[in-house]
Enzyme design. Structure first.
Site, PDB file in Angstrom:
ATOM      1  N   ASP A  30       0.851  -1.183   0.000  1.00  0.00           N
ATOM      2  CA  ASP A  30       0.000   0.000   0.000  1.00  0.00           C
ATOM      3  C   ASP A  30       0.893   1.241   0.000  1.00  0.00           C
ATOM      4  O   ASP A  30       1.985   1.216   0.553  1.00  0.00           O
ATOM      5  CB  ASP A  30      -0.936   0.014   1.212  1.00  0.00           C
ATOM      6  CG  ASP A  30      -2.180   0.856   0.958  1.00  0.00           C
ATOM      7  OD1 ASP A  30      -3.280   0.283   0.824  1.00  0.00           O
ATOM      8  OD2 ASP A  30      -2.055   2.100   0.879  1.00  0.00           O
ATOM      9  N   GLU A 151     -14.920  -9.124  -6.745  1.00  0.00           N
ATOM     10  CA  GLU A 151     -15.102  -9.424  -5.323  1.00  0.00           C
ATOM     11  C   GLU A 151     -16.536  -9.102  -4.906  1.00  0.00           C
ATOM     12  O   GLU A 151     -17.062  -8.068  -5.272  1.00  0.00           O
ATOM     13  CB  GLU A 151     -14.113  -8.542  -4.543  1.00  0.00           C
ATOM     14  CG  GLU A 151     -14.124  -8.758  -3.070  1.00  0.00           C
ATOM     15  CD  GLU A 151     -13.959 -10.214  -2.710  1.00  0.00           C
ATOM     16  OE1 GLU A 151     -12.895 -10.784  -3.019  1.00  0.00           O
ATOM     17  OE2 GLU A 151     -14.904 -10.790  -2.135  1.00  0.00           O
ATOM     18  N   PHE A 152     -17.140  -9.988  -4.129  1.00  0.00           N
ATOM     19  CA  PHE A 152     -18.535  -9.774  -3.734  1.00  0.00           C
ATOM     20  C   PHE A 152     -18.717  -9.587  -2.237  1.00  0.00           C
ATOM     21  O   PHE A 152     -19.839  -9.651  -1.736  1.00  0.00           O
ATOM     22  CB  PHE A 152     -19.404 -10.940  -4.225  1.00  0.00           C
ATOM     23  CG  PHE A 152     -19.450 -11.032  -5.722  1.00  0.00           C
ATOM     24  CD1 PHE A 152     -20.352 -10.270  -6.443  1.00  0.00           C
ATOM     25  CD2 PHE A 152     -18.558 -11.838  -6.408  1.00  0.00           C
ATOM     26  CE1 PHE A 152     -20.378 -10.322  -7.835  1.00  0.00           C
ATOM     27  CE2 PHE A 152     -18.574 -11.899  -7.798  1.00  0.00           C
ATOM     28  CZ  PHE A 152     -19.486 -11.143  -8.515  1.00  0.00           C
ATOM     29  N   LEU A 153     -17.621  -9.395  -1.515  1.00  0.00           N
ATOM     30  CA  LEU A 153     -17.780  -9.292  -0.061  1.00  0.00           C
ATOM     31  C   LEU A 153     -18.543  -8.025   0.307  1.00  0.00           C
ATOM     32  O   LEU A 153     -18.476  -7.011  -0.376  1.00  0.00           O
ATOM     33  CB  LEU A 153     -16.418  -9.315   0.644  1.00  0.00           C
ATOM     34  CG  LEU A 153     -15.369  -8.265   0.315  1.00  0.00           C
ATOM     35  CD1 LEU A 153     -15.621  -6.968   1.045  1.00  0.00           C
ATOM     36  CD2 LEU A 153     -14.006  -8.814   0.685  1.00  0.00           C
ATOM     37  N   LYS A 204     -20.000  -8.563 -12.110  1.00  0.00           N
ATOM     38  CA  LYS A 204     -19.876  -7.740 -10.909  1.00  0.00           C
ATOM     39  C   LYS A 204     -20.877  -6.573 -10.922  1.00  0.00           C
ATOM     40  O   LYS A 204     -21.618  -6.340  -9.970  1.00  0.00           O
ATOM     41  CB  LYS A 204     -18.436  -7.219 -10.801  1.00  0.00           C
ATOM     42  CG  LYS A 204     -18.219  -6.204  -9.710  1.00  0.00           C
ATOM     43  CD  LYS A 204     -18.382  -6.790  -8.327  1.00  0.00           C
ATOM     44  CE  LYS A 204     -18.416  -5.704  -7.289  1.00  0.00           C
ATOM     45  NZ  LYS A 204     -18.296  -6.154  -5.942  1.00  0.00           N
ATOM     46  N   ASN A 208     -24.224  -6.069  -8.430  1.00  0.00           N
ATOM     47  CA  ASN A 208     -24.368  -4.910  -7.546  1.00  0.00           C
ATOM     48  C   ASN A 208     -25.558  -4.047  -7.949  1.00  0.00           C
ATOM     49  O   ASN A 208     -26.323  -3.588  -7.106  1.00  0.00           O
ATOM     50  CB  ASN A 208     -23.091  -4.056  -7.586  1.00  0.00           C
ATOM     51  CG  ASN A 208     -22.115  -4.489  -6.491  1.00  0.00           C
ATOM     52  OD1 ASN A 208     -22.355  -5.460  -5.787  1.00  0.00           O
ATOM     53  ND2 ASN A 208     -21.031  -3.770  -6.349  1.00  0.00           N
ATOM     54  N   PHE A 249     -32.501  -8.240   1.003  1.00  0.00           N
ATOM     55  CA  PHE A 249     -32.445  -6.936   0.319  1.00  0.00           C
ATOM     56  C   PHE A 249     -33.829  -6.401  -0.032  1.00  0.00           C
ATOM     57  O   PHE A 249     -34.045  -5.820  -1.091  1.00  0.00           O
ATOM     58  CB  PHE A 249     -31.527  -7.007  -0.918  1.00  0.00           C
ATOM     59  CG  PHE A 249     -30.083  -6.865  -0.517  1.00  0.00           C
ATOM     60  CD1 PHE A 249     -29.465  -7.856   0.217  1.00  0.00           C
ATOM     61  CD2 PHE A 249     -29.362  -5.719  -0.834  1.00  0.00           C
ATOM     62  CE1 PHE A 249     -28.153  -7.717   0.645  1.00  0.00           C
ATOM     63  CE2 PHE A 249     -28.052  -5.576  -0.404  1.00  0.00           C
ATOM     64  CZ  PHE A 249     -27.444  -6.587   0.326  1.00  0.00           C
ATOM     65  N   ALA A 252     -36.831  -1.517   3.026  1.00  0.00           N
ATOM     66  CA  ALA A 252     -36.935  -0.110   2.630  1.00  0.00           C
ATOM     67  C   ALA A 252     -36.285   0.741   3.714  1.00  0.00           C
ATOM     68  O   ALA A 252     -36.148   0.322   4.853  1.00  0.00           O
ATOM     69  CB  ALA A 252     -38.401   0.265   2.483  1.00  0.00           C
ATOM     70  N   CYS A 260     -19.786   0.940  -2.891  1.00  0.00           N
ATOM     71  CA  CYS A 260     -20.037   0.207  -4.135  1.00  0.00           C
ATOM     72  C   CYS A 260     -21.318   0.586  -4.869  1.00  0.00           C
ATOM     73  O   CYS A 260     -21.258   1.039  -6.012  1.00  0.00           O
ATOM     74  CB  CYS A 260     -20.018  -1.285  -3.855  1.00  0.00           C
ATOM     75  SG  CYS A 260     -18.368  -1.843  -3.428  1.00  0.00           S
TER      76      CYS A 260
END
Ligand code: UDX
Ligand code: UDX
Length: 436
Positions: A30, A151-153, A204, A208, A249, A252, A260
């Protein structure tokens, strides 16, 4: 196998730590020296359940290393995972400058054949460009290929999501690249979907944006419920039994935030426009979300003569529970409005206060003021209005009698539908929520 990770944000750091935990020799790079120094000491720069323990464990085991020196990490790596950010530019497109700078560093350093894996969310076609870019700048005579591995975390459950992912998506253009990625993920023992690179990139965004759409849809149904006298909680309950819809999901609230959904909806819309196509569903999802974020504030504004000089308790700052992240948090939009209207805000969040203070340092603003409380009841004490923005357990567990007892005027706007409307009203609280 030597694995290098470029960027130690939520995506890069969690991936690096989990690979190290599976026994790979991992070096995370990094540019942020302070972050690297912390991680070397076994301290996680982000709050993520279970992450710090794994950093410590694998630091000690000698499988996990941190450095600011990319040369050291990339030179002899078998695979380099890119997890640097791809934030939104003012026009909605994804900023690929960090991806480009890492690609260039890789090209100029690698001394053995290497697979570069893009984990960051990037517009469809970016992997092709990354591969060409690296080849253009390659210094040594080595073979390099690029794979997509989105990545889906989700933040807050990042470590759990990595070890228990519903599936791993890999997008490759060669058998060798595919074989190496399959081998790397073998110890995870998870379902793997192997597709073309561009399809992987699209998966991806498609995932999302679909989830974001689902939320905007529920928010619109909730708004309509208010107008026609239905209750969104009951409606969602009736919907979630249908497996075609799915049970999650459907909540409301005050709209989606985070690093994301807001940027990935805008980026896909931009990509479509660039190809001369109007992505009407996603466009609607974005504008519904914009409106939803301040819906409760607008409701409160109609109810009050002024916010000037009112003590406003804000419960929850993070964009969702389980994280200290405030990127695109609906709470931030509301804080800006409240401060501009002269409110004296006292905010509570179990994890996000130090992050919140970067954008909203405690003190006076041109009109209002902001201060922070360590305890939710302290924030409520003497308040004229309360806004609930994040569904933390610490906030859910506040009983109606506490609002009544602590507040000067018991007036509550619940952006997460976490209180029972009947119990709140029975306790003498004027209570508003979303779609109920
Ligand atoms: C990630 C993804 O990469 C993004 O594409 C996805 O859509 C969301 O998740 P995140 O992990 O949240 O982003 O990024 P961020 O927290 O911004 O971390 C990126 C890290 O990379 C930072 O620590 C930053 O210092 C580092 N970085 C950035 C580099 O090391 N080199 C650079 O050139 C740029
Ligand atoms: C999301 C995706 O879930 C993940 O797969 C991807 O890799 C990154 O983006 P994250 O942003 O961490 O993860 O959080 P998520 O739990 O998906 O929530 C996003 C936003 O939607 C939050 O603001 C949350 O409060 C909101 N949300 C979620 C709702 O408003 N209603 C819901 O029913 C679910």
């Amino acid at each position: 196998m030597n694995i290098a990770i470029a960027g130690t944000g939520y995506v890069g750091l969690v991936a690096g730590v989990c690979f190290a935990d599976k026994g790979y020799h991992v070096t995370c790079v990094d540019v942020d020296e302070k972050k690297v120094a912390m991680m070397k000491e076994g301290i996680s720069p982000i709050f993520e359940e279970g992450l710090e323990e794994l950093i410590k464990k694998n630091n000690q085991a000698g499988t996990l290393h941190f450095t600011t020196d990319y040369r050291e990490a990339y030179r002899f790596a078998d695979a380099i995972f890119i997890g640097v950010g791809t934030p939104e530019l003012p026009d909605g497109s994804a900023n690929l400058s960090y991806i480009a700078s890492v690609s260039r560093q890789i090209a100029e350093t690698i001394e053995k054949d290497c697979l570069v894996v893009v984990k960051s969310t990037v517009p469809v076609g970016t992997n092709d460009k990354v591969e060409q870019f690296i080849k253009d700048f390659l210094v040594n005579d080595v073979k390099v290929s690029v794979a997509s591995n989105p990545e889906f975390l989700a933040q807050g459950t990042a470590v759990h999501d990595t070890f228990n992912a519903a599936r791993i998506i890999i997008g490759t253009e060669s058998k060798e690249a595919e074989a190496l990625l399959l081998k790397i993920y073998e110890p995870f023992n998870l379902p793997i979907v192997s597709v073309k690179r561009r399809s992987a990139e699209m998966i991806k965004y498609a995932c999302n944006d679909f989830l974001a759409l689902k939320i905007s849809y529920m928010n619109e149904i909730a708004n309509l419920c208010e107008l026609v006298g239905a209750d969104i909680t009951d409606v969602a309950e009736g919907m979630r039994f249908d497996e075609r819809i799915g049970s999650r999901f459907l909540n409301a609230g005050i709209g989606f935030g985070g690093s994301c959904f807001p940027k990935d909806t805008k980026a896909l819309d931009y990509l479509a426009q660039n190809h001369g196509y109007k992505l009407k569903t996603v466009e609607a999802c974005v504008s519904v979300n914009e409106r939803q974020k301040t819906r409760l504030f607008e409701k409160a504004k109609k109810r009050m003569i002024t916010f000037d000089g009112l003590k406003v308790a804000v419960l929850g700052l993070a964009f969702k529970a389980g994280t200290d992240d405030m990127r695109e948090a609906p709470a931030a939009d509301n804080l800006r409005l409240l401060l501009a209207q002269g409110a004296d805000v006292i905010a509570y969040d179990p994890k996000a206060i130090s992050r919140a203070q970067f954008e909203f340092p405690a003190g006076s603003y041109s009109n209002g003021t902001i201060s922070y409380a360590d305890d939710p009841l302290e924030a409520l004490s003497g308040a004229n209005i309360c806004f609930i923005f994040t569904e933390w357990p610490e906030i859910i567990s506040i009983t109606p009698d506490k609002y009544k007892e602590k507040m000067h005027t018991p007036l509550v706007y619940d952006g997460r539908n976490i209180c029972d409307p009947n119990a709140m009203r029975a306790a003498g609280i004027e209570y508003y929520s979303i779609g109920r």
